[in-house]
Design an enzyme around this catalytic site. Structure first.
Site, PDB file in Angstrom:
ATOM      1  N   SER A 150     -13.893 -94.546 -87.466  1.00  0.00           N
ATOM      2  CA  SER A 150     -15.149 -94.940 -86.812  1.00  0.00           C
ATOM      3  C   SER A 150     -15.830 -93.700 -86.256  1.00  0.00           C
ATOM      4  O   SER A 150     -15.234 -92.640 -86.098  1.00  0.00           O
ATOM      5  CB  SER A 150     -14.850 -95.933 -85.694  1.00  0.00           C
ATOM      6  OG  SER A 150     -13.932 -95.361 -84.796  1.00  0.00           O
ATOM      7  N   ARG A 151     -17.112 -93.864 -85.961  1.00  0.00           N
ATOM      8  CA  ARG A 151     -17.819 -92.847 -85.195  1.00  0.00           C
ATOM      9  C   ARG A 151     -17.603 -93.136 -83.717  1.00  0.00           C
ATOM     10  O   ARG A 151     -17.206 -94.237 -83.329  1.00  0.00           O
ATOM     11  CB  ARG A 151     -19.316 -92.910 -85.501  1.00  0.00           C
ATOM     12  CG  ARG A 151     -19.654 -92.472 -86.911  1.00  0.00           C
ATOM     13  CD  ARG A 151     -21.165 -92.421 -87.092  1.00  0.00           C
ATOM     14  NE  ARG A 151     -21.533 -92.084 -88.452  1.00  0.00           N
ATOM     15  CZ  ARG A 151     -21.525 -90.846 -88.956  1.00  0.00           C
ATOM     16  NH1 ARG A 151     -21.168 -89.830 -88.192  1.00  0.00           N
ATOM     17  NH2 ARG A 151     -21.878 -90.623 -90.203  1.00  0.00           N
ATOM     18  N   ALA A 152     -17.888 -92.148 -82.883  1.00  0.00           N
ATOM     19  CA  ALA A 152     -17.753 -92.327 -81.440  1.00  0.00           C
ATOM     20  C   ALA A 152     -18.679 -93.441 -80.976  1.00  0.00           C
ATOM     21  O   ALA A 152     -19.832 -93.501 -81.402  1.00  0.00           O
ATOM     22  CB  ALA A 152     -18.112 -91.042 -80.719  1.00  0.00           C
ATOM     23  N   THR A 186     -18.129 -94.740 -77.324  1.00  0.00           N
ATOM     24  CA  THR A 186     -18.221 -94.291 -75.932  1.00  0.00           C
ATOM     25  C   THR A 186     -17.542 -92.934 -75.732  1.00  0.00           C
ATOM     26  O   THR A 186     -17.562 -92.392 -74.636  1.00  0.00           O
ATOM     27  CB  THR A 186     -17.557 -95.313 -74.990  1.00  0.00           C
ATOM     28  OG1 THR A 186     -16.208 -95.500 -75.419  1.00  0.00           O
ATOM     29  CG2 THR A 186     -18.273 -96.649 -75.042  1.00  0.00           C
ATOM     30  N   SER A 187     -16.929 -92.392 -76.789  1.00  0.00           N
ATOM     31  CA  SER A 187     -16.224 -91.113 -76.661  1.00  0.00           C
ATOM     32  C   SER A 187     -17.111 -89.982 -77.189  1.00  0.00           C
ATOM     33  O   SER A 187     -18.133 -90.227 -77.810  1.00  0.00           O
ATOM     34  CB  SER A 187     -14.916 -91.176 -77.446  1.00  0.00           C
ATOM     35  OG  SER A 187     -15.167 -90.994 -78.821  1.00  0.00           O
ATOM     36  N   ASP A 200     -11.674-105.941 -72.689  1.00  0.00           N
ATOM     37  CA  ASP A 200     -10.645-105.238 -73.434  1.00  0.00           C
ATOM     38  C   ASP A 200      -9.368-106.042 -73.343  1.00  0.00           C
ATOM     39  O   ASP A 200      -8.584-105.859 -72.436  1.00  0.00           O
ATOM     40  CB  ASP A 200     -10.458-103.838 -72.841  1.00  0.00           C
ATOM     41  CG  ASP A 200     -10.276-102.800 -73.940  1.00  0.00           C
ATOM     42  OD1 ASP A 200     -10.153-103.208 -75.109  1.00  0.00           O
ATOM     43  OD2 ASP A 200     -10.263-101.616 -73.621  1.00  0.00           O
ATOM     44  N   SER A 215      -8.675-106.796 -84.023  1.00  0.00           N
ATOM     45  CA  SER A 215      -9.663-105.835 -84.501  1.00  0.00           C
ATOM     46  C   SER A 215      -9.022-104.800 -85.423  1.00  0.00           C
ATOM     47  O   SER A 215      -9.447-104.596 -86.563  1.00  0.00           O
ATOM     48  CB  SER A 215     -10.298-105.162 -83.276  1.00  0.00           C
ATOM     49  OG  SER A 215     -10.927-103.964 -83.616  1.00  0.00           O
ATOM     50  N   THR A 220     -13.177 -89.710 -85.305  1.00  0.00           N
ATOM     51  CA  THR A 220     -12.695 -88.921 -86.440  1.00  0.00           C
ATOM     52  C   THR A 220     -13.813 -88.740 -87.469  1.00  0.00           C
ATOM     53  O   THR A 220     -13.946 -87.659 -88.055  1.00  0.00           O
ATOM     54  CB  THR A 220     -11.459 -89.603 -87.063  1.00  0.00           C
ATOM     55  OG1 THR A 220     -10.388 -89.528 -86.117  1.00  0.00           O
ATOM     56  CG2 THR A 220     -11.029 -88.925 -88.344  1.00  0.00           C
TER      57      THR A 220
END
Lengths: 513, 513
Positions: free
Chosen positions: B206-208, B210-211, B268, B276, B215
């Site tokens: 995935s793309r960021a 919230t970070s 969460d 997921s 990768t």
């Protein structure tokens, strides 16, 4: 070394977009504020100017007509609530979720909330700090289970967050019906009777949300209903009562916010209903309250057991807040009165108040029964004398006179009282006795016909449960203002009339004449 | 007698409004379609043309620039998904909520859902038929409690609803970290090692959200990552592995929809996380899976007990779907490697693959450990030989060569590899030993500096837990591209460095040099 504030200052633009309750703002994808990365990963922003703040949901645009690079477009509710002119520079920052959302998450995880936590949630809700999603989170987190203490805290917090009316009188009565029954305009008969007797009954009502007419929509046919707090007080002081729209009085505004999400999700829990109604009545300063729970197969409450559970909740909350609450169950098997839709219902009400021969008997009797209960709250009245007193006030014309006084005090209506000029009759396809009438179906049909926006659109019922009907006799007439609405209504009525004759759909087994 | 269809036919207009995942449409307040009353009380509409339908949330406008009287304005996602040209006549009708929402309401009331109900919900979610509120209702209704059978049904339905990859090989390995640790780019070391050995490892990332870097964002510094299904298959067939963005492959699209609401609500739950991750891995056709759960005070999982509970859930779901799942807990007390941000992290990865002397030891060791576990899935490898084989492939340069092959197959990157030219150092205000590093704080600081949008923005760490630091020595360097971002980052770092020296904030009790 302080961050450059010009980066996050944008000029207010007004975007003519009605986003309902939710504050929505629009920022250009090329905005300096976005470029500064402070919004990445955020979908909520905070607008600040002096000590004014606003939380809003952020949309991104590539269209300068919505927001140029140095602008922030405010949707209608956001523009109205922020209250600053177009072109004003405003500081825009990513918004953290309201702190009270931590309590919502705790509730979702199964923890019981305390009074302070519930108070903070309700305060944030009332100030439009929650997104739709966050409101849904609170409602659903509370839907599965809510303790008695939480229910009390919720009701109290909701009552305290908006306007709180205080009346000089020791007894202030009110009535409320949980809704769902077409034509059920008893308030407009009960208020003048009770006010004529001398008990204060400051009635605020809602407009229709999913029904073809609320009491406020119907009263608007006769008088102005957009009345604020101060004017309301003066009307009640001179007339003992009023029949106004609650929207300008701002009682329990958090309730309106919760309802705006409950409705689209069709969430309907007993506890939310009780907190909603009781918070509004407590904020309205009522001391003695009568709750009407209609029970019937197509009513909101379908069984006596459910009605009793609901009654106990109302009584519990009323007692804890020191209010006298009486709850009665009424016949909710069919519409009350003969009209459905604002003008038709107003006609029914005035016929009852005018003691006209063809006034709907059920609306008259139910209103007298409710008024009787309220009048019994008067310590000066002999126990059991409520009904006779109510009938006396109605039959003597005192109630009608009081209604005229209230209408005069609220001011003249600006609505037409004309019925829709294009009408059609739905007729029985076979002989029989009316065995059931579907309230939900008739509500929907009246809305299809144009009610409540078209005040004179709606349905006039000719037959009620128990009436004999011959083949070809009209069951009801649908009034519309417009060919296409007429066509839609005809098509809907043909699909299902909402009437059963001897247990069989009224249009089945015959042809419509 | 049929309703006039022209009433509800509106011309498509494109509104350049990015409404995220949700379909939004705009209709004029003067629209004939609205006038026909079919929309009163509704907030969702259905667009129909031939056999194409789209559910959308309705906004009302008074601005002809958004939608004239005979038009319907489609926001970007709605326009893209409906896929019809501007000016096309489309039939617009009030939308009933998706039928599966009845099951969501049942879940909220406490009923357990069966496989068919969960399948219907997931299917509607994946086809964008739920509003944000409705998605929140499902998530929260399932958050308080979900049975094992529901978890399996959820995972299975999510895996089945999008692309399902099928590989010719009997063993297809994959690894996944539950996230939260800055700089933790082990996949980019593990994939080339495992692929060099000969085991297929088709990695989507995935793309960021919230970070400061996912990768996919980091790999994008080295190669193209926007790769579709067919190209992915050809890359894996020639290289045994790939490192691409999952967005174009459409694995478990319902998961992306759920995440779009989970994130803003900060929901969460363990079960949602397992459904997921496992749905994406099952859809990706992995047969043997390694899950990395970092544990630390500022990691997603903070205790060994929580890690064990999560491990058991992964194992349970993996077993029921016939996948070999191994779950390991790793040190999540601090960032992995020395870089935070796409370019800095890519540099770390290439240093490890290139066996450079100053390559971060922790990234190298963790990657070898993970690769060892995956290599042990190879039946031809002697039990216990995984680590030695992984190290051999790394030290021989085979892994680096494999990485180059993967990069060549995916195609050249179009990103600059420059670091942000404006940097500042955060220095210790007193002597001491690094006793803690706050992962959450450093993630936020790297985002403030501009990562992941600015690939070369981020943080380079000079000290890790256990390192001795003297007063005035730099703890880390922050790279930005832009004065204001630099100022924001300085201000954030001054407030809290994220470093503790001997249990005390690193800036406390001294002055920054």
């Amino acid at each position: 070394m302080n961050p450059d504030p010009s980066r996050s200052q944008l000029k207010i633009r007004r975007v003519h977009l009605d986003t309902g309750r939710e504050n929505v703002v629009v920022i250009s994808r090329r905005s300096k504020a976005l470029r500064a990365d402070i919004f990445r990963g955020f979908s909520r922003v905070e607008l600040r100017l002096d000590d004014k703040t606003l939380l809003a949901t952020l949309l991104i645009t590539d269209d300068d007509a919505l927001a140029a690079q140095d602008e922030i477009g405010l949707s209608e509710p956001a523009f109205r609530r922020f209250g600053k002119p177009v072109g004003t520079l405003v500081t825009v920052a990513p918004a953290s979720p309201p702190e009270s959302l931590e309590a919502v998450r705790a509730k979702i995880r199964g923890r019981t909330l305390d009074k302070a936590e519930i108070g903070a949630i309700i305060n944030d809700l009332a100030h439009f700090r929650y997104s739709d999603m966050e409101i849904a989170a609170f409602l659903i987190g509370s839907a599965s289970f809510i303790t008695s203490d939480e229910l009390l805290a919720l009701t109290g917090a909701m009552a305290q967050v908006g306007t709180q009316l205080i009346w000089p009188d020791p007894i202030v009565v009110d009535k409320h019906c949980i809704g769902g029954i077409p034509g059920n305009r008893t308030s407009m008969v009960v208020v003048p009777i009770v006010a004529a007797h001398g008990l204060p009954i400051p009635k605020t009502s809602s407009r229709a949300i999913t029904s073809p007419a609320g009491t406020a929509d119907t009263m608007e046919v006769l008088a102005r209903v957009n009345v604020g707090v101060e004017e309301m007080k003066s009307i009640v002081s001179s007339c003992n009562g009023c029949l106004i729209w609650g929207g300008h009085v701002n009682l329990s505004p958090a309730d309106d916010v919760l309802i705006s999400v409950e409705r689209p999700l069709s969430l309907d829990t007993r506890e939310q209903m009780v907190a909603s109604i009781m918070s509004k009545k407590i904020a309205a300063g009522s001391t003695h309250l009568l709750i009407d729970i209609p029970v019937g197969p197509t009513a909101k409450v379908t069984t006596a057991i459910d009605a009793m559970r609901l009654r106990k909740l109302f009584e519990f909350v009323g007692d804890r807040f020191g209010r006298s609450v009486e709850v009665i169950t009424t016949d909710g098997r069919q519409p009350i009165g003969s009209g459905i839709g604002p003008v038709l219902e107003a006609n029914d009400v005035m016929a009852v108040l005018g003691n006209e021969a063809d006034a709907p008997h059920d609306l008259r009797e139910k209103s007298l029964r409710l008024a009787a209960h309220l009048l019994e709250y008067d310590p000066k009245l002999r126990g059991g004398a409520g009904y006779a007193r109510a009938r006396e006030l109605l039959e003597s014309g005192a109630a009608l006179k009081q209604m005229q006084k209230i209408i005069d005090a609220q001011g003249p209506s600006t609505c037409s009282t004309d019925l829709g000029p294009i009408s059609f009759d739905v007729r029985a396809a076979h002989d029989g006795v009316v065995s059931a009438i579907d309230c939900l179906r008739l509500n929907r049909l009246a809305r299809t016909a144009g009610a409540p926006l078209d005040k004179g659109a709606g349905i006039r019922l000719f037959k009620k449960i128990g009436d004999r009907v011959e083949q070809g006799e009209p069951l009801y007439r649908v009034y519309t203002f417009d060919g296409p609405e007429h066509d839609l209504a005809v098509s809907a009525a043909r699909q299902e009339t909402g009437y059963m004759l001897n247990g069989r759909e009224a249009l089945q087994g015959g042809t419509q004449s």
